[in-house]
Each structure stands twice: as structure tokens, then as C-alpha cells.
Scaffold this motif. Structure first.
Motif, PDB file in Angstrom:
ATOM      1  N   ARG A  43       0.780  -1.221  -0.044  1.00 36.61           N
ATOM      2  CA  ARG A  43      -0.172  -0.018   0.029  1.00 36.61           C
ATOM      3  C   ARG A  43       0.981   1.179  -0.139  1.00 36.61           C
ATOM      4  NH1 ARG A  43      -2.997  -2.911   3.665  1.00 36.61           N
ATOM      5  NH2 ARG A  43      -2.143  -1.550   5.461  1.00 36.61           N
ATOM      6  N   MET A  44       1.803   1.014   0.881  1.00 36.27           N
ATOM      7  CA  MET A  44       2.802   2.401   0.884  1.00 36.27           C
ATOM      8  C   MET A  44       3.366   2.622  -0.385  1.00 36.27           C
ATOM      9  SD  MET A  44       3.995   2.502   4.629  1.00 36.27           S
ATOM     10  CE  MET A  44       4.264   4.196   4.776  1.00 36.27           C
ATOM     11  N   MET A  45       4.022   1.450  -1.004  1.00 35.23           N
ATOM     12  CA  MET A  45       4.612   1.534  -2.234  1.00 35.23           C
ATOM     13  C   MET A  45       3.872   2.162  -3.526  1.00 35.23           C
ATOM     14  SD  MET A  45       7.185  -1.904  -2.223  1.00 35.23           S
ATOM     15  CE  MET A  45       8.081  -1.484  -3.572  1.00 35.23           C
ATOM     16  N   SER A  46       2.559   1.880  -3.254  1.00 37.11           N
ATOM     17  CA  SER A  46       1.606   2.343  -4.240  1.00 37.11           C
ATOM     18  C   SER A  46       1.294   3.791  -4.105  1.00 37.11           C
ATOM     19  CB  SER A  46       0.231   1.720  -3.985  1.00 37.11           C
ATOM     20  OG  SER A  46      -0.831   2.272  -4.936  1.00 37.11           O
ATOM     21  N   ARG A  47       1.372   4.313  -2.909  1.00 37.55           N
ATOM     22  CA  ARG A  47       1.729   5.812  -2.701  1.00 37.55           C
ATOM     23  C   ARG A  47       2.454   6.422  -3.095  1.00 37.55           C
ATOM     24  NH1 ARG A  47      -2.120   7.015   2.690  1.00 37.55           N
ATOM     25  NH2 ARG A  47      -2.283   9.292   1.532  1.00 37.55           N
ATOM     26  N   LEU A  48       3.787   5.844  -3.005  1.00 42.26           N
ATOM     27  CA  LEU A  48       4.986   6.529  -3.321  1.00 42.26           C
ATOM     28  C   LEU A  48       5.092   6.547  -4.936  1.00 42.26           C
ATOM     29  CD1 LEU A  48       7.367   4.610  -0.816  1.00 42.26           C
ATOM     30  CD2 LEU A  48       6.703   7.092  -1.095  1.00 42.26           C
ATOM     31  N   LYS A  49       4.428   5.178  -5.543  1.00 42.35           N
ATOM     32  CA  LYS A  49       4.505   5.200  -6.995  1.00 42.35           C
ATOM     33  C   LYS A  49       3.538   6.573  -7.520  1.00 42.35           C
ATOM     34  CE  LYS A  49       3.301   2.323 -10.840  1.00 42.35           C
ATOM     35  NZ  LYS A  49       2.894   0.822 -11.088  1.00 42.35           N
ATOM     36  N   ALA A  80       3.691  12.546   0.052  1.00 44.82           N
ATOM     37  CA  ALA A  80       3.227  11.116  -0.565  1.00 44.82           C
ATOM     38  C   ALA A  80       2.457  10.140   0.541  1.00 44.82           C
ATOM     39  CB  ALA A  80       4.285  10.461  -1.160  1.00 44.82           C
ATOM     40  N   ILE A  81       2.941  10.337   1.653  1.00 50.86           N
ATOM     41  CA  ILE A  81       2.571   9.126   2.673  1.00 50.86           C
ATOM     42  C   ILE A  81       1.560   9.565   3.689  1.00 50.86           C
ATOM     43  CG2 ILE A  81       3.608   7.976   4.817  1.00 50.86           C
ATOM     44  CD1 ILE A  81       4.264   6.891   1.698  1.00 50.86           C
ATOM     45  N   GLU A  82       1.570  10.975   4.128  1.00 49.57           N
ATOM     46  CA  GLU A  82       0.785  11.365   5.221  1.00 49.57           C
ATOM     47  C   GLU A  82      -0.621  11.543   4.698  1.00 49.57           C
ATOM     48  OE1 GLU A  82       1.414  11.205   8.463  1.00 49.57           O
ATOM     49  OE2 GLU A  82       3.508  10.410   8.103  1.00 49.57           O
ATOM     50  N   ASP A  83      -1.433  10.799   5.368  1.00 48.70           N
ATOM     51  CA  ASP A  83      -3.077  11.365   4.968  1.00 48.70           C
ATOM     52  C   ASP A  83      -3.463  12.876   5.619  1.00 48.70           C
ATOM     53  OD1 ASP A  83      -3.567   8.667   4.024  1.00 48.70           O
ATOM     54  OD2 ASP A  83      -3.677   7.932   6.065  1.00 48.70           O
ATOM     55  N   ASN A  84      -2.999  13.204   6.845  1.00 49.16           N
ATOM     56  CA  ASN A  84      -3.376  14.502   7.231  1.00 49.16           C
ATOM     57  C   ASN A  84      -1.947  15.099   7.348  1.00 49.16           C
ATOM     58  OD1 ASN A  84      -3.813  16.662   8.742  1.00 49.16           O
ATOM     59  ND2 ASN A  84      -5.425  15.857  10.065  1.00 49.16           N
ATOM     60  N   GLN A  85      -1.588  16.145   6.483  1.00 52.72           N
ATOM     61  CA  GLN A  85      -0.470  16.745   6.462  1.00 52.72           C
ATOM     62  C   GLN A  85      -0.151  17.872   7.379  1.00 52.72           C
ATOM     63  OE1 GLN A  85       0.423  17.474   2.250  1.00 52.72           O
ATOM     64  NE2 GLN A  85       0.248  15.207   1.692  1.00 52.72           N
ATOM     65  N   ASN A  86      -1.026  17.989   8.389  1.00 49.01           N
ATOM     66  CA  ASN A  86      -0.742  18.971   9.402  1.00 49.01           C
ATOM     67  C   ASN A  86      -0.071  18.370  10.482  1.00 49.01           C
ATOM     68  OD1 ASN A  86      -1.649  21.287   8.175  1.00 49.01           O
ATOM     69  ND2 ASN A  86      -3.889  20.531   8.643  1.00 49.01           N
ATOM     70  N   LEU A  87       0.875  18.739  10.948  1.00 44.30           N
ATOM     71  CA  LEU A  87       1.821  18.114  12.436  1.00 44.30           C
ATOM     72  C   LEU A  87       1.015  18.340  13.509  1.00 44.30           C
ATOM     73  CD1 LEU A  87       5.280  19.230  11.112  1.00 44.30           C
ATOM     74  CD2 LEU A  87       4.388  17.064  10.834  1.00 44.30           C
ATOM     75  N   LEU A  88       0.384  19.402  13.664  1.00 47.96           N
ATOM     76  CA  LEU A  88      -0.215  19.758  14.839  1.00 47.96           C
ATOM     77  C   LEU A  88      -1.665  20.255  14.620  1.00 47.96           C
ATOM     78  CD1 LEU A  88       2.331  22.285  16.053  1.00 47.96           C
ATOM     79  CD2 LEU A  88       2.186  20.039  16.610  1.00 47.96           C
ATOM     80  N   HIS A  89      -2.751  19.824  15.549  1.00 49.38           N
ATOM     81  CA  HIS A  89      -4.034  20.203  15.498  1.00 49.38           C
ATOM     82  C   HIS A  89      -4.658  20.763  16.495  1.00 49.38           C
ATOM     83  CE1 HIS A  89      -3.615  17.165  12.185  1.00 49.38           C
ATOM     84  NE2 HIS A  89      -2.898  16.404  12.977  1.00 49.38           N
ATOM     85  N   VAL A  90      -5.678  21.786  16.227  1.00 47.43           N
ATOM     86  CA  VAL A  90      -6.189  22.600  17.181  1.00 47.43           C
ATOM     87  C   VAL A  90      -7.499  21.703  18.006  1.00 47.43           C
ATOM     88  CG1 VAL A  90      -7.463  24.547  17.593  1.00 47.43           C
ATOM     89  CG2 VAL A  90      -5.637  24.658  16.094  1.00 47.43           C
ATOM     90  N   ASP A  91      -7.670  21.805  19.074  1.00 49.84           N
ATOM     91  CA  ASP A  91      -8.814  21.133  19.865  1.00 49.84           C
ATOM     92  C   ASP A  91     -10.189  22.317  19.322  1.00 49.84           C
ATOM     93  OD1 ASP A  91     -10.846  19.939  21.214  1.00 49.84           O
ATOM     94  OD2 ASP A  91      -9.653  20.341  23.125  1.00 49.84           O
ATOM     95  N   GLU A  92     -11.104  21.564  18.820  1.00 46.12           N
ATOM     96  CA  GLU A  92     -12.261  22.455  18.398  1.00 46.12           C
ATOM     97  C   GLU A  92     -13.162  22.561  19.392  1.00 46.12           C
ATOM     98  OE1 GLU A  92     -12.231  24.443  15.716  1.00 46.12           O
ATOM     99  OE2 GLU A  92     -10.373  23.787  14.873  1.00 46.12           O
ATOM    100  N   LYS A  93     -12.975  21.779  20.423  1.00 46.73           N
ATOM    101  CA  LYS A  93     -14.131  21.755  21.570  1.00 46.73           C
ATOM    102  C   LYS A  93     -13.616  22.474  22.951  1.00 46.73           C
ATOM    103  CE  LYS A  93     -15.374  16.730  20.018  1.00 46.73           C
ATOM    104  NZ  LYS A  93     -15.370  15.706  20.428  1.00 46.73           N
ATOM    105  N   THR A  94     -13.723  23.773  22.860  1.00 47.28           N
ATOM    106  CA  THR A  94     -13.521  24.561  23.654  1.00 47.28           C
ATOM    107  C   THR A  94     -14.640  25.385  24.288  1.00 47.28           C
ATOM    108  OG1 THR A  94     -12.517  26.207  22.187  1.00 47.28           O
ATOM    109  CG2 THR A  94     -11.030  24.604  23.370  1.00 47.28           C
ATOM    110  N   ASN A  95     -14.724  25.884  25.369  1.00 45.81           N
ATOM    111  CA  ASN A  95     -16.033  26.903  25.722  1.00 45.81           C
ATOM    112  C   ASN A  95     -15.802  28.264  25.082  1.00 45.81           C
ATOM    113  OD1 ASN A  95     -17.950  28.492  27.095  1.00 45.81           O
ATOM    114  ND2 ASN A  95     -17.136  27.719  28.978  1.00 45.81           N
ATOM    115  N   PRO A  96     -16.643  28.408  24.349  1.00 47.60           N
ATOM    116  CA  PRO A  96     -16.432  29.975  23.459  1.00 47.60           C
ATOM    117  C   PRO A  96     -16.804  31.194  24.353  1.00 47.60           C
ATOM    118  CG  PRO A  96     -18.579  28.589  22.667  1.00 47.60           C
ATOM    119  CD  PRO A  96     -17.739  27.746  23.555  1.00 47.60           C
ATOM    120  N   LYS A  97     -17.467  30.905  25.759  1.00 51.10           N
ATOM    121  CA  LYS A  97     -17.965  31.936  26.417  1.00 51.10           C
ATOM    122  C   LYS A  97     -16.689  32.480  27.404  1.00 51.10           C
ATOM    123  CE  LYS A  97     -22.745  30.690  26.408  1.00 51.10           C
ATOM    124  NZ  LYS A  97     -23.793  30.321  27.488  1.00 51.10           N
TER     125      LYS A  97
END
Length: 143
Positions: A43-49, A80-97
Motif C-alpha cells: 500500500r505504501m509503495m503504491s502511494r510512493l508510486k 506522498a505518505i501522510e494522510d493528514n499533512q498537518n503536524l499539529l491540530h487544534v482542539d475544536e471543543k473549547t468553551n466559546p464563552k
């Protein structure tokens, strides 16, 4: 910050194909080196190809790099390999107030984007050849 093992595996596959080009290049042999399974390697070789980094022909066990190792960057493999190309992710579940919860996402997105840009710039400066040279040098040291 932890990079996915998929990136390491992608680099491992490409380095193996180049270094062991005169040996067994089957997915089973590569999987043995990675300590993974052949289906994951295929599978990975397929992505690299698909990304233009690896060439292979149906029915033949003779994959090879699509271009010189010095022309393939760590960033190329990452994309080529990474599905989500962001190294860091923001937590969307915070209190907006809350002053922090209501404002942290936008602030962190800006910071994380800078980190992402810096990391990608660094990855673009490292070639597969640099990694292969390091592998061979480390191997010589162990002799």
C-alpha cells in the motif's frame, strides 16, 4: 511533536529499494526490514508510486526510484505518505464563552501554521540521498 511512523516507513522503503537494488526487493523482504507486513508495504509503495517517487511494473519484483535519491526530499515523501499533512491540530471543543476557550483556536492556528511552514521548509532541505548516506555511514561505524 511526534511524526507519524508512516513517514519513517516511506523513507525506509525508498532507502531499502536504493541500497538493496541488487537484492530481494519483494514486499516481504522490505516488510521484514521495517518489521511490518507485506500488505502495508505494498500500500505504501503504491502511494510512493502515485507520487512519482517509485517505479514498479506489474508482475515484476524490481521497484526502483523514479528519480535520483538526491532529487527526492523528505517533504516529497511526507506529502506522498501522510494522510493528514498537518503536524499539529487544534482542539475544536473549547468553551466559546471563556476568554481562553473562545480565542485559543484562532491563535493556535496561526502558531501551528508557522510551525508547519518551518517544518516543511526543513524537510525540503533533506534529501533521500542524505538519509541513505547516513544509513551507510552508520553501517560502516558498526563494522
Amino acid at each position: 511533536m511526534k511524526f507519524s511512523s508512516k513517514l519513517s516507513d516511506g523513507v525506509h522503503i525508498l532507502a531499502y529499494v536504493d541500497i538493496c537494488k541488487d537484492g530481494d526487493l519483494s514486499s516481504a523482504a522490505i516488510a521484514s526490514s521495517i518489521e511490518s507486513n507485506p500488505s502495508l508495504v505494498r500500500r505504501m509503495m503504491s502511494r510512493l508510486k502515485k507520487a512519482g517517487l517509485l517505479q514498479s511494473a506489474p508482475g515484476k519484483v524490481a521497484p526502483k526510484l523514479s528519480k535520483k535519491a538526491s532529487e527526492i526530499t523528505l517533504l516529497d515523501v511526507y506529502r506522498a505518505i501522510e494522510d493528514n499533512q498537518n503536524l499539529l491540530h487544534v482542539d475544536e471543543k473549547t468553551n466559546p464563552k471563556c476568554i481562553v476557550g473562545g480565542n485559543i483556536q484562532d491563535t493556535l492556528r496561526e502558531v501551528y501554521q508557522k510551525v508547519q511552514n518551518d517544518a516543511e521548509e526543513s524537510m525540503s532541505q533533506v534529501s533521500l540521498q542524505d538519509i541513505i548516506d547516513g544509513i551507510l555511514l552508520n553501517n560502516e561505524k558498526k563494522k
